[in-house]
Design a protein around this motif. Structure first.
Motif, PDB file in Angstrom:
ATOM      1  N   PHE A  69      48.075  25.129  17.260  1.00 48.62           N
ATOM      2  CA  PHE A  69      47.218  24.895  18.418  1.00 48.62           C
ATOM      3  C   PHE A  69      48.029  25.068  19.701  1.00 48.62           C
ATOM      4  O   PHE A  69      49.212  24.691  19.744  1.00 48.62           O
ATOM      5  N   PRO A  70      47.425  25.603  20.766  1.00 53.20           N
ATOM      6  CA  PRO A  70      48.144  25.680  22.048  1.00 53.20           C
ATOM      7  C   PRO A  70      48.559  24.294  22.515  1.00 53.20           C
ATOM      8  O   PRO A  70      47.832  23.315  22.298  1.00 53.20           O
ATOM      9  N   ALA A  71      49.694  24.213  23.161  1.00 48.23           N
ATOM     10  CA  ALA A  71      50.213  22.916  23.596  1.00 48.23           C
ATOM     11  C   ALA A  71      49.266  22.207  24.547  1.00 48.23           C
ATOM     12  O   ALA A  71      49.181  20.967  24.541  1.00 48.23           O
ATOM     13  N   ASP A  72      48.531  22.975  25.376  1.00 48.95           N
ATOM     14  CA  ASP A  72      47.628  22.327  26.327  1.00 48.95           C
ATOM     15  C   ASP A  72      46.326  21.864  25.675  1.00 48.95           C
ATOM     16  O   ASP A  72      45.454  21.313  26.353  1.00 48.95           O
ATOM     17  N   GLN A  73      46.187  22.069  24.365  1.00 50.08           N
ATOM     18  CA  GLN A  73      45.026  21.569  23.643  1.00 50.08           C
ATOM     19  C   GLN A  73      45.422  20.451  22.664  1.00 50.08           C
ATOM     20  O   GLN A  73      44.712  20.158  21.702  1.00 50.08           O
ATOM     21  N   ILE A  74      46.557  19.832  22.963  1.00 47.49           N
ATOM     22  CA  ILE A  74      47.069  18.711  22.171  1.00 47.49           C
ATOM     23  C   ILE A  74      47.293  17.528  23.105  1.00 47.49           C
ATOM     24  O   ILE A  74      47.842  17.687  24.199  1.00 47.49           O
ATOM     25  N   VAL A  75      46.835  16.351  22.686  1.00 51.34           N
ATOM     26  CA  VAL A  75      47.011  15.150  23.501  1.00 51.34           C
ATOM     27  C   VAL A  75      47.591  14.032  22.646  1.00 51.34           C
ATOM     28  O   VAL A  75      47.291  13.916  21.457  1.00 51.34           O
ATOM     29  N   PHE A  76      48.407  13.213  23.274  1.00 52.84           N
ATOM     30  CA  PHE A  76      48.987  12.062  22.598  1.00 52.84           C
ATOM     31  C   PHE A  76      47.907  11.005  22.369  1.00 52.84           C
ATOM     32  O   PHE A  76      47.013  10.825  23.190  1.00 52.84           O
ATOM     33  N   GLN A  77      48.005  10.314  21.245  1.00 50.32           N
ATOM     34  CA  GLN A  77      47.137   9.183  20.938  1.00 50.32           C
ATOM     35  C   GLN A  77      48.007   8.029  20.442  1.00 50.32           C
ATOM     36  O   GLN A  77      49.063   8.250  19.850  1.00 50.32           O
ATOM     37  N   LEU A 214      42.841  19.887  19.521  1.00 55.50           N
ATOM     38  CA  LEU A 214      41.437  20.285  19.614  1.00 55.50           C
ATOM     39  C   LEU A 214      41.306  21.779  19.832  1.00 55.50           C
ATOM     40  O   LEU A 214      42.028  22.366  20.642  1.00 55.50           O
ATOM     41  N   SER A 215      40.361  22.387  19.115  1.00 57.33           N
ATOM     42  CA  SER A 215      40.060  23.800  19.315  1.00 57.33           C
ATOM     43  C   SER A 215      39.202  23.972  20.559  1.00 57.33           C
ATOM     44  O   SER A 215      38.683  22.999  21.130  1.00 57.33           O
ATOM     45  N   ASP A 216      39.029  25.217  20.990  1.00 58.60           N
ATOM     46  CA  ASP A 216      38.122  25.504  22.107  1.00 58.60           C
ATOM     47  C   ASP A 216      36.718  24.999  21.791  1.00 58.60           C
ATOM     48  O   ASP A 216      36.036  24.447  22.660  1.00 58.60           O
ATOM     49  N   ARG A 217      36.289  25.180  20.555  1.00 59.35           N
ATOM     50  CA  ARG A 217      34.950  24.759  20.155  1.00 59.35           C
ATOM     51  C   ARG A 217      34.803  23.244  20.264  1.00 59.35           C
ATOM     52  O   ARG A 217      33.768  22.741  20.716  1.00 59.35           O
ATOM     53  N   VAL A 235      46.206  13.495  39.145  1.00 62.11           N
ATOM     54  CA  VAL A 235      47.305  12.588  38.822  1.00 62.11           C
ATOM     55  C   VAL A 235      46.940  11.138  39.117  1.00 62.11           C
ATOM     56  O   VAL A 235      47.056  10.261  38.264  1.00 62.11           O
ATOM     57  N   ASP A 236      46.506  10.848  40.307  1.00 58.64           N
ATOM     58  CA  ASP A 236      46.136   9.483  40.694  1.00 58.64           C
ATOM     59  C   ASP A 236      44.801   9.507  41.434  1.00 58.64           C
ATOM     60  O   ASP A 236      44.761   9.567  42.668  1.00 58.64           O
ATOM     61  N   PRO A 237      43.684   9.475  40.713  1.00 59.30           N
ATOM     62  CA  PRO A 237      42.376   9.579  41.358  1.00 59.30           C
ATOM     63  C   PRO A 237      41.916   8.273  42.008  1.00 59.30           C
ATOM     64  O   PRO A 237      40.938   7.648  41.596  1.00 59.30           O
ATOM     65  N   PHE A 238      42.659   7.848  43.035  1.00 59.49           N
ATOM     66  CA  PHE A 238      42.304   6.608  43.720  1.00 59.49           C
ATOM     67  C   PHE A 238      41.025   6.792  44.534  1.00 59.49           C
ATOM     68  O   PHE A 238      40.699   7.880  45.006  1.00 59.49           O
ATOM     69  N   ASP A 239      40.290   5.709  44.712  1.00 55.49           N
ATOM     70  CA  ASP A 239      39.126   5.624  45.612  1.00 55.49           C
ATOM     71  C   ASP A 239      37.909   6.393  45.126  1.00 55.49           C
ATOM     72  O   ASP A 239      36.898   6.449  45.841  1.00 55.49           O
ATOM     73  N   GLU A 240      37.968   7.018  43.951  1.00 54.68           N
ATOM     74  CA  GLU A 240      36.789   7.680  43.408  1.00 54.68           C
ATOM     75  C   GLU A 240      36.913   7.760  41.888  1.00 54.68           C
ATOM     76  O   GLU A 240      38.007   7.798  41.335  1.00 54.68           O
ATOM     77  N   VAL A 241      35.763   7.746  41.240  1.00 54.81           N
ATOM     78  CA  VAL A 241      35.716   7.879  39.785  1.00 54.81           C
ATOM     79  C   VAL A 241      35.231   9.276  39.466  1.00 54.81           C
ATOM     80  O   VAL A 241      34.054   9.610  39.659  1.00 54.81           O
ATOM     81  N   LEU A 242      36.145  10.118  39.003  1.00 53.33           N
ATOM     82  CA  LEU A 242      35.851  11.521  38.746  1.00 53.33           C
ATOM     83  C   LEU A 242      35.371  11.715  37.313  1.00 53.33           C
ATOM     84  O   LEU A 242      35.736  10.946  36.414  1.00 53.33           O
ATOM     85  N   PRO A 243      34.588  12.746  37.063  1.00 54.61           N
ATOM     86  CA  PRO A 243      34.164  13.028  35.693  1.00 54.61           C
ATOM     87  C   PRO A 243      35.333  13.562  34.864  1.00 54.61           C
ATOM     88  O   PRO A 243      36.317  14.069  35.424  1.00 54.61           O
ATOM     89  N   PRO A 244      35.241  13.490  33.541  1.00 56.41           N
ATOM     90  CA  PRO A 244      36.289  14.067  32.704  1.00 56.41           C
ATOM     91  C   PRO A 244      36.362  15.576  32.909  1.00 56.41           C
ATOM     92  O   PRO A 244      35.341  16.238  33.109  1.00 56.41           O
ATOM     93  N   GLU A 245      37.579  16.106  32.871  1.00 49.49           N
ATOM     94  CA  GLU A 245      37.706  17.555  32.948  1.00 49.49           C
ATOM     95  C   GLU A 245      37.383  18.158  31.587  1.00 49.49           C
ATOM     96  O   GLU A 245      37.411  17.478  30.563  1.00 49.49           O
ATOM     97  N   ARG A 246      37.052  19.436  31.574  1.00 51.56           N
ATOM     98  CA  ARG A 246      36.762  20.110  30.313  1.00 51.56           C
ATOM     99  C   ARG A 246      38.090  20.597  29.728  1.00 51.56           C
ATOM    100  O   ARG A 246      38.488  21.757  29.899  1.00 51.56           O
ATOM    101  N   ALA A 247      38.774  19.697  29.066  1.00 50.96           N
ATOM    102  CA  ALA A 247      40.087  19.991  28.502  1.00 50.96           C
ATOM    103  C   ALA A 247      40.428  18.911  27.491  1.00 50.96           C
ATOM    104  O   ALA A 247      39.768  17.862  27.425  1.00 50.96           O
ATOM    105  N   ALA A 248      41.456  19.154  26.706  1.00 47.82           N
ATOM    106  CA  ALA A 248      41.870  18.170  25.709  1.00 47.82           C
ATOM    107  C   ALA A 248      42.273  16.856  26.363  1.00 47.82           C
ATOM    108  O   ALA A 248      42.077  15.782  25.787  1.00 47.82           O
TER     109      ALA A 248
END
Length: 370
Positions: A69-77, A214-217, A235-248
């Motif tokens: 899997f590409p490194a940018d599609q892997i996240v620590f848990q 995670l795969s693209d699918r 990095v630090d989304p202070f003062d607003e609650v942003l939606p999740p990005e479309r990424a792992a």
């Protein structure tokens, strides 16, 4: 490259340990990694803590090398259960899985169903606990949007044919709990859409460290229900609650434990230095020796004997009225194993040596003559 012998020398456990399917004692390189970081962390010298942020990329690159899997599609848990919860809570439709799977899978599917009513577990009828492409094909329906399976069954050591399962399920999501086999099974992980791996078993890097690939699918179809500030792409989304990005990264809740990441990275790098195919062959040789010894003493082997269908696990099943005697004999001879549901599970890694073999022989001798 590192040889199997050099790799095996990097482990510290005492002879008699045959319980790697439960937890693998830490390797020397992992211990050294932790000691080094703890030294830096405890001092808190100016500028010394900033490099700890690099452990995330190091872990993802190391995991990428072993999964495809590409490194940018892997996240620590923090553990396998959390990664599987991310996957199950993100599903819609029906997920096909066996009730006999390790509880991390079944509970995550059930809890997601109970909480959101968006996913529905469909319980697969198996071939004596084995999830095969054939049984999956027979029980697929149009409502099934995902199939979940353990790479290796924790009770029998059976290795699932995830490539075959992929071929029969088409473009449905394939979720694989790979902790019971990662590092000793040379599997085609890239055919899966979600692969969750923990560090505590065959990687021998301890609890509290895992990753989710995670795969693209999967990224396109899973809803990141549990997505914290680290999943927003800022990095630090202070003062607003942003939606999740479309990424792992959307499937993260908070900043990762850098020390845990370093432990896992060291273990992944050690495995890659030898090669999973080489380690798989070495573990198969150790398993053969355990099976041969069980056969010599007439102790029934309930797990698979053929190499492609097994990992590092040998399950022996004495007569019901003799289980206590066998368990006591193993204990008295210093053998660490798991006794469960009328069977004894012995699991061997590359550090299995002659002294452990002779201890096991002594236990079997005592059992057979009692």
């Amino acid at each position: 490259m590192t040889t199997v012998e050099e790799f095996a020398e990097g482990f510290l456990e005492e002879p008699g340990y045959l319980d790697f399917a439960r937890v693998g004692p830490l390797s020397a390189s992992v211990v050294a990694e932790v000691q080094g970081i703890n030294e830096v962390f405890s001092r808190g010298r100016f500028g010394s803590l900033a490099p700890l942020r690099n452990e995330d990329e190091r872990m993802r690159v190391a995991a990428s090398a072993l999964t495809g899997f590409p490194a940018d599609q892997i996240v620590f848990q923090p553990n396998v259960g959390t990664g599987l919860m991310h996957a199950m809570f993100g599903l819609t439709g029906a997920v096909l899985l066996s009730r006999a799977e390790f509880p991390s899978l079944t509970f995550s599917a059930a809890r997601a169903s109970e909480a959101l009513h968006a996913v529905q577990p469909v319980w697969l009828e198996t071939d004596h606990g084995r999830v095969t492409p054939g049984t999956v094909r027979e029980q697929l329906s149009d409502s099934v949007t995902a199939v979940a399976v353990s790479l290796v069954d924790s009770r029998t050591g059976y290795v699932a044919d995830i490539d075959g399962i992929r071929q029969v399920i088409g473009d449905r999501l394939l979720i694989v709990d790979a902790v019971q086999g990662f590092g000793v099974v040379d599997a085609p992980y890239e055919v899966a859409d979600v692969v969750v791996v923990g560090a505590e078993k065959w990687l021998r890097a301890g609890w509290g460290a895992a990753f989710m690939a995670l795969s693209d699918r999967a990224i396109d179809n899973l809803i990141p229900v549990w997505s914290g500030h680290t999943g927003a792409g800022v990095v630090d989304p202070f003062d607003e609650v942003l939606p999740p990005e479309r990424a792992a990264t959307a499937f993260t809740v908070a900043r990762a434990d850098s020390v845990a990441q370093a432990r896992m990275s060291a273990a992944l790098e050690d495995v890659a230095s030898v090669g999973v195919d080489v380690l798989e062959a070495a573990v198969a040789d150790r398993v053969d020796r355990v099976i041969d010894l069980a056969d010599e003493y007439g102790i029934p082997v309930a797990s698979a004997r053929e190499t492609p269908e097994r990992a590092g696990i040998v399950v022996i099943e004495p007569p019901h009225d003799r289980l206590t005697a066998l368990s006591a004999s193993l204990f008295n001879h210093g053998i660490t194993a798991t006794t469960r549901a009328g069977t004894v599970r012995l699991s061997a890694h590359v550090s299995f040596g002659e002294e452990t073999l002779e201890m096991l022989r002594g236990a079997f001798t005592s059992y057979s003559t009692a």
